[in-house]
Design a protein around this motif. Structure first.
Motif, PDB file in Angstrom:
ATOM      1  N   ARG A  80       0.813  -1.164   0.144  1.00  0.00           N
ATOM      2  CA  ARG A  80       0.020  -0.002  -0.073  1.00  0.00           C
ATOM      3  C   ARG A  80       0.833   1.261   0.085  1.00  0.00           C
ATOM      4  N   ALA A 113       2.540   2.031  -3.584  1.00  0.00           N
ATOM      5  CA  ALA A 113       1.318   2.439  -4.297  1.00  0.00           C
ATOM      6  C   ALA A 113       1.361   3.587  -4.350  1.00  0.00           C
ATOM      7  N   GLU A 114       1.789   4.507  -3.345  1.00  0.00           N
ATOM      8  CA  GLU A 114       1.851   5.870  -3.108  1.00  0.00           C
ATOM      9  C   GLU A 114       2.689   6.622  -4.340  1.00  0.00           C
ATOM     10  N   LEU A 174       3.302   5.129  -7.300  1.00  0.00           N
ATOM     11  CA  LEU A 174       3.360   4.518  -8.350  1.00  0.00           C
ATOM     12  C   LEU A 174       2.357   5.219  -9.212  1.00  0.00           C
ATOM     13  N   ARG A 175       2.491   5.122 -10.826  1.00  0.00           N
ATOM     14  CA  ARG A 175       1.372   5.973 -11.599  1.00  0.00           C
ATOM     15  C   ARG A 175       1.491   5.232 -12.868  1.00  0.00           C
ATOM     16  N   ILE A 192      -0.555  -3.196  -3.056  1.00  0.00           N
ATOM     17  CA  ILE A 192      -0.422  -2.431  -4.219  1.00  0.00           C
ATOM     18  C   ILE A 192      -1.740  -2.222  -4.676  1.00  0.00           C
ATOM     19  N   LEU A 229      -3.794   1.544  -4.575  1.00  0.00           N
ATOM     20  CA  LEU A 229      -4.149   1.968  -6.013  1.00  0.00           C
ATOM     21  C   LEU A 229      -5.692   2.231  -5.966  1.00  0.00           C
ATOM     22  N   VAL A 255      -6.241   4.613 -10.873  1.00  0.00           N
ATOM     23  CA  VAL A 255      -5.106   4.014 -11.770  1.00  0.00           C
ATOM     24  C   VAL A 255      -5.260   2.588 -11.868  1.00  0.00           C
ATOM     25  N   MET A 305      -4.850  -1.572 -12.338  1.00  0.00           N
ATOM     26  CA  MET A 305      -3.409  -2.393 -12.275  1.00  0.00           C
ATOM     27  C   MET A 305      -3.765  -3.576 -13.053  1.00  0.00           C
ATOM     28  N   VAL A 355      -0.936   0.510 -13.975  1.00  0.00           N
ATOM     29  CA  VAL A 355       0.390   0.117 -13.052  1.00  0.00           C
ATOM     30  C   VAL A 355       0.472  -1.272 -13.781  1.00  0.00           C
TER      31      VAL A 355
END
Length: 144
Positions: free
Chosen positions: A15, A18-19, A21-22, A44, A48, A69, A71, A98
């Motif tokens: 988690r 994930a902050e 990730l884009r 993750i 997201l 976003v 996944m 992602v």
């Protein structure tokens, strides 16, 4: 390197990861069977904003999870090589999501010039040691 004692700590690490990730990011989860790759992917996904269950896609190979976003979760364990990975046509969704690939080491690096490898090792006492290994792009800055 980070040491994690429980499955929930592994999910919590995911988690937090994930902050940073884009859309367009490729994340390779590597480690032996039972290391916690799917738990990391679950974390993750939660980070997201995925609301459906994130389970190992071993038998379906790839699963798309809707979120702010999205996944794409791939399990490359049963793939016979790069050609079978290419057949999944993941590059069509790579820019918009992602993409998290379990068992992708040696196969999935070709999907992007820059990716993050998350290496998970399982110790005899069942703790996990996680190492983030950046490959290209701005990963060093983002995870630093």
């Amino acid at each position: 390197m980070t040491q994690l004692s429980t499955v929930e700590e592994t999910r919590a690490f995911g988690r937090r990861l994930a902050e940073v990730l884009r859309a367009g990011d490729l994340v390779l989860l590597t480690g032996p069977l039972g290391a916690g790759k799917t738990a990391m992917a679950q974390g993750i996904g939660a980070g997201l904003g995925v609301t459906d269950d994130v389970t190992s896609p071993t038998f379906v190979i790839a699963r798309v999870h809707k979120a702010p976003v999205p996944m794409v979760h791939v399990d490359a364990y049963r793939l016979g090589g790069r050609l079978e990975l290419d057949d999944l046509d993941l590059d069509a969704s790579l820019e918009d999501a992602v993409t998290v690939v379990e068992w992708g080491e040696g196969l999935a690096e070709q999907l992007s010039d820059a990716y993050l490898q998350v290496r998970i090792e399982r110790r005899d006492d069942d703790t996990r040691v996680v190492e983030l290994i950046p490959h290209g792009g701005d990963w060093e800055r983002r995870i630093g």
